[in-house]
Design a protein around this motif. Structure first.
Motif, PDB file in Angstrom:
ATOM      1  N   ARG A  20      50.789 -22.205   7.376  1.00  0.00           N
ATOM      2  CA  ARG A  20      50.786 -22.169   5.921  1.00  0.00           C
ATOM      3  C   ARG A  20      49.551 -22.865   5.362  1.00  0.00           C
ATOM      4  O   ARG A  20      48.937 -22.386   4.393  1.00  0.00           O
ATOM      5  CB  ARG A  20      52.058 -22.822   5.369  1.00  0.00           C
ATOM      6  N   SER A  79      46.766  -8.731   4.417  1.00  0.00           N
ATOM      7  CA  SER A  79      48.190  -9.004   4.209  1.00  0.00           C
ATOM      8  C   SER A  79      48.711  -8.367   2.934  1.00  0.00           C
ATOM      9  O   SER A  79      49.918  -8.149   2.787  1.00  0.00           O
ATOM     10  CB  SER A  79      48.434 -10.516   4.144  1.00  0.00           C
ATOM     11  N   GLU A 121      52.897 -15.820   7.070  1.00  0.00           N
ATOM     12  CA  GLU A 121      53.756 -14.986   7.910  1.00  0.00           C
ATOM     13  C   GLU A 121      53.086 -13.663   8.238  1.00  0.00           C
ATOM     14  O   GLU A 121      53.125 -13.200   9.385  1.00  0.00           O
ATOM     15  CB  GLU A 121      55.089 -14.737   7.200  1.00  0.00           C
ATOM     16  N   ARG A 122      52.454 -13.065   7.250  1.00  0.00           N
ATOM     17  CA  ARG A 122      51.854 -11.749   7.452  1.00  0.00           C
ATOM     18  C   ARG A 122      50.566 -11.806   8.262  1.00  0.00           C
ATOM     19  O   ARG A 122      50.250 -10.875   8.991  1.00  0.00           O
ATOM     20  CB  ARG A 122      51.583 -11.093   6.099  1.00  0.00           C
ATOM     21  N   THR A 173      53.044 -19.140   1.862  1.00  0.00           N
ATOM     22  CA  THR A 173      54.042 -18.943   2.909  1.00  0.00           C
ATOM     23  C   THR A 173      54.089 -17.495   3.370  1.00  0.00           C
ATOM     24  O   THR A 173      54.082 -17.201   4.568  1.00  0.00           O
ATOM     25  CB  THR A 173      55.435 -19.388   2.406  1.00  0.00           C
TER      26      THR A 173
END
Length: 251
Positions: A41, A20, A35-36, A31
């Motif tokens: 989370r 990431s 997402e990546r 966070t």
């Protein structure tokens, strides 16, 4: 394919978190990492904390970033892999002969990775260091390696893929890219002008092994004020093609 019983999901998730981090996002919190990496989370936070505990990440308590320990992997690869050692003398010879920068690059998903290089110390905006990852669609080496795929495999690679615009010259329309890759497949070399970085031209040819399989790409990079695309084809293309022939028995 791997059997389901042999697949270790924890390792896959940890590596996804490590991947990431890139040049656009050097520091991530839980966070952003979630997402990546496509995780929750809570899961991302556990992986970040574990990687920090193991020394692969550093943290200020909120954000995390890569530590020098991650270079152990690239260092071991460069020290042990056959290709970088095989091509380095040729790259050094080309750089000494022309004063330009030369690299050997392999394809990894939608990016190309520099595994060997030689030449001037000038650093481009996105970097030409060992291990640098560049977008395949906007680079001469990427198009050469994409052209090595058969048409069906390339169509599958291209389908639904977002092609980021890096400069005003970057080709981002799928049909236009397909036409360019078809052209590279026919002529067996590629020039990309100011698509990855303004003011920079690159010329690439495929590196094939004795079985005829393309295993990497060899390229030359020059700033606009030193070489225009036409001059690159005239002065550098013969050198690259001859070097590719010389390297074939070593790959």
């Amino acid at each position: 394919m791997i059997a389901k019983a042999d697949y270790v999901a924890g390792i896959a998730k940890g590596l996804a978190v490590l991947e990431s981090f890139d040049t656009q996002r050097q520091r991530l919190n839980a966070t952003l990492a979630a997402e990546r990496a496509g995780l929750t989370r809570a899961a991302a936070r556990r992986h970040l904390l574990t990687l920090a505990h193991l020394g692969y990440l550093e943290t200020d308590g909120s954000y995390f970033w890569l530590s020098p320990k991650v270079l152990r992997f690239s260092g071991s690869y460069l020290a042990s892999a056959r290709m970088p050692r095989a091509v380095q003398p040729t790259l050094d010879r080309l750089a000494g002969l022309t004063g330009e920068s030369f690299s050997v690059v392999v394809l990894d998903g939608d990016q190309v990775v520099i595994v060997a290089r030689s030449g001037t110390a000038r650093l481009l905006a996105y970097g030409l260091h060992l291990g640098a990852r560049l977008p395949a669609h906007a680079t001469s080496t990427g198009r050469v390696l994409l052209a090595a795929k058969n048409r069906g495999d390339f169509a599958a690679w291209l389908k639904g893929r977002e092609l980021p615009r890096l400069t005003a010259h970057t080709v981002v329309e799928p049909r236009a890219l397909k036409a360019l890759v078809d052209q590279v497949r026919q002529q067996d070399w590629c020039v990309a002008s100011e698509e990855h970085e303004l003011g920079v031209h690159a010329l690439a040819v495929p590196l094939r092994n004795m079985e005829g399989r393309t295993v990497a790409a060899l390229n030359a990079v020059a700033p606009r004020q030193r070489l225009e695309p036409q001059a690159m084809r005239k002065d550098l293309l013969p050198l690259l093609l001859e070097s590719a022939r010389e390297l074939r028995p070593l790959l």
